[in-house]
Write an enzyme that holds these catalytic residues in place. Structure first.
Site, PDB file in Angstrom:
ATOM      1  N   LYS A 101      24.646  73.219  45.645  1.00  0.00           N
ATOM      2  CA  LYS A 101      23.663  71.984  46.072  1.00  0.00           C
ATOM      3  C   LYS A 101      22.994  73.454  45.883  1.00  0.00           C
ATOM      4  CE  LYS A 101      25.035  68.844  49.231  1.00  0.00           C
ATOM      5  NZ  LYS A 101      26.836  68.756  48.934  1.00  0.00           N
ATOM      6  N   LYS A 160      26.776  56.487  44.846  1.00  0.00           N
ATOM      7  CA  LYS A 160      25.409  55.563  45.481  1.00  0.00           C
ATOM      8  C   LYS A 160      24.659  56.556  45.715  1.00  0.00           C
ATOM      9  CE  LYS A 160      28.670  51.796  45.835  1.00  0.00           C
ATOM     10  NZ  LYS A 160      29.724  50.837  46.603  1.00  0.00           N
ATOM     11  N   GLY A 161      24.473  57.396  46.609  1.00  0.00           N
ATOM     12  CA  GLY A 161      23.441  57.774  47.464  1.00  0.00           C
ATOM     13  C   GLY A 161      24.116  58.458  48.950  1.00  0.00           C
ATOM     14  N   ALA A 162      23.944  59.543  49.881  1.00  0.00           N
ATOM     15  CA  ALA A 162      23.892  59.751  50.589  1.00  0.00           C
ATOM     16  C   ALA A 162      23.220  59.754  51.600  1.00  0.00           C
ATOM     17  CB  ALA A 162      25.543  60.316  50.643  1.00  0.00           C
ATOM     18  N   ASP A 208      25.398  68.729  42.506  1.00  0.00           N
ATOM     19  CA  ASP A 208      24.906  68.125  43.740  1.00  0.00           C
ATOM     20  C   ASP A 208      23.510  67.306  43.541  1.00  0.00           C
ATOM     21  OD1 ASP A 208      27.965  68.213  44.408  1.00  0.00           O
ATOM     22  OD2 ASP A 208      27.477  69.281  46.275  1.00  0.00           O
ATOM     23  N   MET A 209      23.319  65.959  43.964  1.00  0.00           N
ATOM     24  CA  MET A 209      21.988  65.543  44.349  1.00  0.00           C
ATOM     25  C   MET A 209      21.358  65.936  45.433  1.00  0.00           C
ATOM     26  SD  MET A 209      19.336  65.671  42.549  1.00  0.00           S
ATOM     27  CE  MET A 209      19.645  64.746  40.762  1.00  0.00           C
ATOM     28  N   GLN A 256      22.253  59.147  41.613  1.00  0.00           N
ATOM     29  CA  GLN A 256      22.185  58.108  42.631  1.00  0.00           C
ATOM     30  C   GLN A 256      21.443  56.922  42.312  1.00  0.00           C
ATOM     31  OE1 GLN A 256      19.440  61.274  44.777  1.00  0.00           O
ATOM     32  NE2 GLN A 256      21.268  62.346  46.021  1.00  0.00           N
ATOM     33  N   ARG A 264      27.317  63.106  56.986  1.00  0.00           N
ATOM     34  CA  ARG A 264      27.350  61.535  55.628  1.00  0.00           C
ATOM     35  C   ARG A 264      28.330  60.933  55.497  1.00  0.00           C
ATOM     36  NH1 ARG A 264      24.321  66.232  53.670  1.00  0.00           N
ATOM     37  NH2 ARG A 264      25.632  66.755  52.465  1.00  0.00           N
ATOM     38  N   ARG A 265      29.567  61.396  55.935  1.00  0.00           N
ATOM     39  CA  ARG A 265      30.812  61.194  55.853  1.00  0.00           C
ATOM     40  C   ARG A 265      31.064  59.348  56.838  1.00  0.00           C
ATOM     41  NH1 ARG A 265      30.131  63.839  52.239  1.00  0.00           N
ATOM     42  NH2 ARG A 265      28.831  61.808  51.247  1.00  0.00           N
ATOM     43  N   ARG A 310      27.870  62.823  37.376  1.00  0.00           N
ATOM     44  CA  ARG A 310      28.230  61.915  38.192  1.00  0.00           C
ATOM     45  C   ARG A 310      27.701  60.997  38.421  1.00  0.00           C
ATOM     46  NH1 ARG A 310      29.527  65.510  42.650  1.00  0.00           N
ATOM     47  NH2 ARG A 310      31.002  66.599  41.480  1.00  0.00           N
TER      48      ARG A 310
HETATM   49  P1  FDA Z   1      31.364  52.537  49.532  1.00  0.00           P
HETATM   50  O1  FDA Z   1      30.702  53.537  50.500  1.00  0.00           O
HETATM   51  O2  FDA Z   1      29.960  51.694  49.526  1.00  0.00           O
HETATM   52  O3  FDA Z   1      32.102  51.932  50.321  1.00  0.00           O
HETATM   53  C1  FDA Z   1      32.510  50.776  49.018  1.00  0.00           C
HETATM   54  C2  FDA Z   1      33.863  50.069  49.568  1.00  0.00           C
HETATM   55  O4  FDA Z   1      34.945  51.412  49.221  1.00  0.00           O
HETATM   56  C3  FDA Z   1      34.244  50.286  50.917  1.00  0.00           C
HETATM   57  O5  FDA Z   1      34.072  48.796  51.229  1.00  0.00           O
HETATM   58  C4  FDA Z   1      35.900  50.502  50.795  1.00  0.00           C
HETATM   59  O6  FDA Z   1      36.585  49.148  50.537  1.00  0.00           O
HETATM   60  C5  FDA Z   1      35.276  51.652  50.195  1.00  0.00           C
HETATM   61  N1  FDA Z   1      35.633  52.496  50.132  1.00  0.00           N
HETATM   62  C6  FDA Z   1      35.053  53.403  50.908  1.00  0.00           C
HETATM   63  N2  FDA Z   1      35.417  54.730  52.069  1.00  0.00           N
HETATM   64  C7  FDA Z   1      36.509  54.320  52.448  1.00  0.00           C
HETATM   65  C8  FDA Z   1      37.573  54.680  53.064  1.00  0.00           C
HETATM   66  N3  FDA Z   1      37.570  56.129  53.371  1.00  0.00           N
HETATM   67  N4  FDA Z   1      38.614  54.060  53.211  1.00  0.00           N
HETATM   68  C9  FDA Z   1      38.887  53.444  52.154  1.00  0.00           C
HETATM   69  N5  FDA Z   1      38.405  52.343  51.415  1.00  0.00           N
HETATM   70  C10 FDA Z   1      37.380  52.832  51.405  1.00  0.00           C
HETATM   71  N6  FDA Z   1      25.877  61.208  47.668  1.00  0.00           N
HETATM   72  C11 FDA Z   1      24.995  61.933  46.963  1.00  0.00           C
HETATM   73  O7  FDA Z   1      23.311  61.789  47.224  1.00  0.00           O
HETATM   74  N7  FDA Z   1      25.023  63.438  46.210  1.00  0.00           N
HETATM   75  C12 FDA Z   1      25.920  64.158  45.779  1.00  0.00           C
HETATM   76  O8  FDA Z   1      25.741  65.475  45.007  1.00  0.00           O
HETATM   77  C13 FDA Z   1      26.742  63.572  45.921  1.00  0.00           C
HETATM   78  N8  FDA Z   1      28.615  63.707  44.829  1.00  0.00           N
HETATM   79  C14 FDA Z   1      29.517  62.918  44.999  1.00  0.00           C
HETATM   80  C15 FDA Z   1      30.763  63.296  44.746  1.00  0.00           C
HETATM   81  C16 FDA Z   1      31.542  62.885  44.287  1.00  0.00           C
HETATM   82  C17 FDA Z   1      32.952  62.908  43.711  1.00  0.00           C
HETATM   83  C18 FDA Z   1      31.982  61.307  45.733  1.00  0.00           C
HETATM   84  C19 FDA Z   1      33.212  61.014  45.567  1.00  0.00           C
HETATM   85  C20 FDA Z   1      30.767  61.061  45.991  1.00  0.00           C
HETATM   86  C21 FDA Z   1      29.447  61.737  46.343  1.00  0.00           C
HETATM   87  N9  FDA Z   1      28.627  61.226  46.804  1.00  0.00           N
HETATM   88  C22 FDA Z   1      26.974  62.015  46.744  1.00  0.00           C
HETATM   89  C23 FDA Z   1      28.263  60.710  47.995  1.00  0.00           C
HETATM   90  C24 FDA Z   1      28.432  59.529  47.369  1.00  0.00           C
HETATM   91  O9  FDA Z   1      26.924  59.237  47.280  1.00  0.00           O
HETATM   92  C25 FDA Z   1      28.469  58.053  48.457  1.00  0.00           C
HETATM   93  O10 FDA Z   1      27.607  58.120  50.118  1.00  0.00           O
HETATM   94  C26 FDA Z   1      29.913  57.756  48.523  1.00  0.00           C
HETATM   95  O11 FDA Z   1      31.271  58.220  47.996  1.00  0.00           O
HETATM   96  C27 FDA Z   1      30.074  56.536  49.579  1.00  0.00           C
HETATM   97  O12 FDA Z   1      30.621  55.023  48.407  1.00  0.00           O
HETATM   98  P2  FDA Z   1      31.449  55.307  47.558  1.00  0.00           P
HETATM   99  O13 FDA Z   1      30.925  54.600  46.092  1.00  0.00           O
HETATM  100  O14 FDA Z   1      32.414  55.360  47.551  1.00  0.00           O
HETATM  101  O15 FDA Z   1      30.839  53.137  48.858  1.00  0.00           O
END
Ligand code: FDA
Length: 309
Positions: free
Chosen positions: A98, A188-190, A135-136, A164, A289-290, A185
């Site tokens: 970061k 979706k964005g956090a 990271d973003m 993102q 954020r998680r 990478r």
């Molecule tokens: P979303 O949260 O929309 O979930 C969709 C579906 O995925 C759920 O309905 C479920 O089916 C499944 N799911 C999700 N979590 C689950 C769980 N714990 N158990 C079971 N099923 C689950 N963000 C950012 O802003 N900057 C960054 O640099 C990064 N870096 C980054 C690295 C990596 C490797 C990852 C995987 C993610 C990031 N992120 C990030 C975070 C990202 O932006 C986002 O907030 C999370 O990945 C959650 O989005 P999802 O795409 O997982 O789907």
């Protein structure tokens, strides 16, 4: 509904003291964070490597306005990369950085300091056969981060960044970063972002993710599909097959502690599967954020509080 307050809490020092003071918190944090020290990160990297998964390691910390702290973070990455190398785990590993942890927010010359610090980390990574991904963070940093990426790539063409899908600008950024060797990478964005810059509805974010994925997969770069969403993963797998991408020119990424069975399934299917492994003491912002992104994570935390405190 709880996403916005939890993301606001992620930036609150008062909430931080409260959450950190609860004994049960640490037990839940361990689900998402490898541990506090370098050996914890190395241990998890070894365990994942044994199961055919790669890692991108994140030394936790963000938003520093202290130059000494930024330098400590750089040293932590250097120590980590050397420790991985000593155990034969560095080749093919990645570290996630970061820029706000290495100086981007310093008042006077933050961008310059962050660039210099990122260069040091890239040099250490290059020496042991590892890569670096930026990271973003929130949208106010996107231009600065992509500017620093451009400078870094002049010397380290493998340096990667995160885009993102929730940001309205990202489809254009994907097109610009889909050239040869470009490691992107897509997540979706956090962060909590205003409607002026970011899609607010999940369905809009998902549609944007798919559009961005198509752009990256059709380009000549190296897309890194970072999502736990079964629909996004299935669409990415379909595009890989449709566009004839080999395992060597794309990868899937998920966070440590989330959907480990699916991680193993993707690796067993012959794709590169990389796990984002955070470690260190500064877990608060990452942890919140998680909790914000999935009600089940929050329920897990609340259950732990109820049973342990
Ligand atoms: P979303 O949260 O929309 O979930 C969709 C579906 O995925 C759920 O309905 C479920 O089916 C499944 N799911 C999700 N979590 C689950 C769980 N714990 N158990 C079971 N099923 C689950 N963000 C950012 O802003 N900057 C960054 O640099 C990064 N870096 C980054 C690295 C990596 C490797 C990852 C995987 C993610 C990031 N992120 C990030 C975070 C990202 O932006 C986002 O907030 C999370 O990945 C959650 O989005 P999802 O795409 O997982 O789907």
């Amino acid at each position: 509904m709880l996403r916005a307050p939890l993301l606001a809490a992620a930036r609150s020092t008062r909430m931080r003291s409260l959450v950190e003071a609860v004994p049960a918190t640490r037990a839940v944090v361990r689900r998402f964070v490898a541990g506090a020290q370098t050996p914890d990160a190395v241990r998890v990297a070894r365990e994942l490597a044994a199961g055919g998964r790669r890692v991108t390691l994140d030394h936790l910390g963000e938003d520093t306005t202290d130059r000494g702290q930024a330098e400590t973070t750089v040293k932590a990455y250097a120590t980590l990369l050397r420790a991985l190398d000593e155990r034969g785990l560095a080749e093919g590993a990645d570290v996630s950085v970061k820029l706000s942890a290495v100086g981007q927010n310093l008042p006077a010359d933050g961008e310059r300091v962050a660039l210099e610090n990122a260069r040091v980390i890239c040099t250490e990574a290059a020496a042991v056969g590892a890569t670096v991904t930026l990271d973003m963070e929130d949208h106010t940093t996107t231009d600065s981060t992509l500017g620093i990426l451009r400078e870094l790539r002049a010397d380290f063409p493998w340096a990667g960044a995160v885009l993102q899908a929730y940001l309205r600008r990202t489809e254009t950024d994907c097109a610009e970063l889909s050239g040869p060797g470009s490691r992107v990478r897509l997540c979706k964005g956090a962060y909590a972002e205003p409607a002026s810059v970011a899609f607010q509805e999940k369905s809009e974010v998902d549609k944007s993710y798919v559009r961005c994925l198509r752009v990256l997969m059709s380009g000549s770069g190296y897309p890194m599909v970072a999502s736990h969403d079964p629909r996004m993963v299935a669409i990415a797998e379909h595009l890989v097959g449709q566009l004839g991408r080999s395992p060597a020119d794309h990868e899937f990424q998920m966070l440590y502690g989330i959907r480990p069975d699916e991680q193993r399934r993707i690796a067993a299917d012959g794709h590169t599967m990389r796990v984002y492994v955070p470690y260190g003491d500064e877990w608060y912002g990452y942890f919140m954020r998680r909790l914000a992104e999935r009600p089940a994570n929050l329920a897990f935390f609340l259950r732990a509080l109820a049973t342990r405190s």
